[in-house]
Motif scaffolding. Structure first.
Motif, mmCIF file in Angstrom:
data_model
loop_
_atom_site.group_PDB
_atom_site.id
_atom_site.type_symbol
_atom_site.label_atom_id
_atom_site.label_comp_id
_atom_site.label_asym_id
_atom_site.label_seq_id
_atom_site.Cartn_x
_atom_site.Cartn_y
_atom_site.Cartn_z
ATOM 1 N N VAL A 135 0.812 -1.052 0.074
ATOM 2 C CA VAL A 135 0.305 -0.031 0.020
ATOM 3 C C VAL A 135 0.822 1.286 0.034
ATOM 4 O O VAL A 135 1.850 1.360 0.752
ATOM 5 C CB VAL A 135 -0.703 0.067 1.206
ATOM 6 N N LEU A 136 0.728 2.131 -0.917
ATOM 7 C CA LEU A 136 1.271 3.370 -0.870
ATOM 8 C C LEU A 136 0.246 4.503 -0.561
ATOM 9 O O LEU A 136 -0.861 4.621 -0.967
ATOM 10 C CB LEU A 136 1.741 3.688 -2.383
ATOM 11 N N SER A 137 0.906 5.484 0.321
ATOM 12 C CA SER A 137 -0.046 6.574 0.567
ATOM 13 C C SER A 137 0.725 7.911 0.629
ATOM 14 O O SER A 137 2.078 7.893 1.244
ATOM 15 C CB SER A 137 -0.608 6.319 2.145
ATOM 16 N N VAL A 138 0.219 8.800 -0.196
ATOM 17 C CA VAL A 138 1.006 10.125 -0.088
ATOM 18 C C VAL A 138 0.051 11.326 -0.038
ATOM 19 O O VAL A 138 -0.951 11.227 -0.884
ATOM 20 C CB VAL A 138 1.925 10.467 -1.324
ATOM 21 N N GLY A 139 -0.203 11.936 1.008
ATOM 22 C CA GLY A 139 -0.928 12.934 0.927
ATOM 23 C C GLY A 139 -2.552 12.267 1.432
ATOM 24 O O GLY A 139 -2.768 11.597 2.140
ATOM 25 N N ARG A 140 -3.278 12.882 0.559
ATOM 26 C CA ARG A 140 -4.818 12.234 0.687
ATOM 27 C C ARG A 140 -4.863 11.166 -0.424
ATOM 28 O O ARG A 140 -6.261 10.903 -0.734
ATOM 29 C CB ARG A 140 -5.630 13.497 0.173
ATOM 30 N N VAL A 141 -3.853 10.679 -1.254
ATOM 31 C CA VAL A 141 -4.249 9.577 -2.090
ATOM 32 C C VAL A 141 -3.486 8.302 -1.442
ATOM 33 O O VAL A 141 -2.459 8.081 -1.006
ATOM 34 C CB VAL A 141 -3.427 10.039 -3.314
ATOM 35 N N ARG A 142 -4.215 7.210 -1.705
ATOM 36 C CA ARG A 142 -3.843 5.951 -1.320
ATOM 37 C C ARG A 142 -3.973 4.787 -2.253
ATOM 38 O O ARG A 142 -4.987 4.774 -3.125
ATOM 39 C CB ARG A 142 -4.814 5.321 -0.148
ATOM 40 N N ASP A 153 -9.192 11.127 -0.877
ATOM 41 C CA ASP A 153 -10.007 11.504 0.026
ATOM 42 C C ASP A 153 -10.954 10.201 0.684
ATOM 43 O O ASP A 153 -12.243 10.649 0.897
ATOM 44 C CB ASP A 153 -10.747 12.736 -0.267
ATOM 45 N N GLY A 154 -10.553 9.050 0.578
ATOM 46 C CA GLY A 154 -11.208 7.916 1.253
ATOM 47 C C GLY A 154 -12.413 7.588 -0.061
ATOM 48 O O GLY A 154 -13.024 6.477 0.229
ATOM 49 N N GLY A 155 -12.476 8.094 -1.044
ATOM 50 C CA GLY A 155 -13.238 7.561 -2.043
ATOM 51 C C GLY A 155 -12.535 6.991 -3.370
ATOM 52 O O GLY A 155 -11.508 7.305 -3.681
ATOM 53 N N ALA A 156 -13.278 5.941 -3.998
ATOM 54 C CA ALA A 156 -12.600 5.176 -4.988
ATOM 55 C C ALA A 156 -12.403 5.892 -6.307
ATOM 56 O O ALA A 156 -13.200 6.781 -6.457
ATOM 57 C CB ALA A 156 -13.404 4.024 -5.083
ATOM 58 N N VAL A 157 -11.276 5.944 -7.068
ATOM 59 C CA VAL A 157 -10.880 6.555 -8.157
ATOM 60 C C VAL A 157 -10.694 5.684 -9.234
ATOM 61 O O VAL A 157 -9.943 4.741 -9.029
ATOM 62 C CB VAL A 157 -9.949 7.756 -7.821
ATOM 63 N N GLN A 158 -11.277 5.610 -10.331
ATOM 64 C CA GLN A 158 -11.275 4.645 -11.433
ATOM 65 C C GLN A 158 -9.991 5.147 -12.474
ATOM 66 O O GLN A 158 -10.054 5.961 -12.738
ATOM 67 C CB GLN A 158 -12.510 4.454 -12.312
#
Length: 231
Positions: A135-142, A153-158
């Motif tokens: 798992v990679l996390s930078v700022g508000r993106v995971r 911001d916790g929501g899925a992005v396609q």
């Protein structure tokens, strides 16, 4: 002189015998690697520093700047890119091993091109190690690398496969600025120096999808990075 691959990364082949170089390029590209070939030692050293390949297939007996000296200079610069030496004589093997240059493997000519592919895969597995982050996390993106899922911001992005790979590469080393050439080599598996526009387009698409949460930063005249600090 390059072939595009399927996302396994770019292998830089340094070989002055055209027939051998062509064979190495053919089998590595069939295995899904991007391949860039150089036949001159000094030019190869410059390309390694520019493209940051995932592995180097390096002929020992190059004219001028030979393979041993190329490897020595890389290690002195703290560049530990996996190196597979290709040697023509037994005394070259002794020289490579005796100098303890940090070579990852070697092959003696003549060799099976399938064996070369197997050796490249092996050194890459060893270089990756057993504990690569999932798992990679930078700022508000995971990014979840195992599920290939992205969140902002916790929501899925396609994301498309290439968008995901590009973002993952940037986020794997937060703060590091990658040139367009390095991103083309690492993500697309090619060394197309006129292909910078491809990177720009994918960055624009990522920013549009991630919105204000996008961690991608532009360093003018250099390239892109991922960072959590405000733009």
């Amino acid at each position: 002189m390059e072939n595009s691959g399927e996302g396994r990364g770019l292998v830089l082949v340094v070989e002055d015998e055209q027939a051998i170089a062509d064979l190495e390029r053919l089998y590595l590209s069939r295995a899904g690697f991007g391949v860039h070939v150089e036949r001159d030692g000094a030019a190869a050293l410059a390309r390694i520093r520019q493209l940051r390949p995932v592995a180097i297939v390096l002929d020992v007996g190059l004219p001028g700047l030979d393979g041993v000296e190329i490897c020595r200079r890389l290690r002195e610069a703290d560049d530990w890119t996996p190196v597979i030496f290709v040697t023509a004589r037994d005394d070259e093997v002794d020289r490579v091993l005796g100098l303890e240059l940090g070579a990852d493997d070697y092959l003696t000519k003549p060799f099976s091109p399938r064996e070369l592919v197997a050796r490249v895969r092996s050194v890459l597995r060893r270089a990756a190690g057993p504990q690569s982050p999932r798992v990679l996390s930078v700022g508000r993106v995971r990014l979840d690398l195992g599920r290939r899922a992205a969140e902002a911001d916790g929501g899925a992005v396609q994301l498309t496969a290439m968008e995901f790979d590009l973002l993952a590469h940037l986020m794997s080393q937060p703060g590091r600025v990658f040139s367009r050439e390095q991103l083309l080599a690492a993500v697309w598996g090619q060394a197309d120096y006129a292909g910078g526009r491809t990177v720009d387009v994918h960055v624009a698409q990522l920013r549009a999808k991630l919105g204000d949460a996008s961690p991608i930063r532009t360093t003018r005249g250099v390239g892109y990075s991922a960072a959590s600090d405000p733009r």
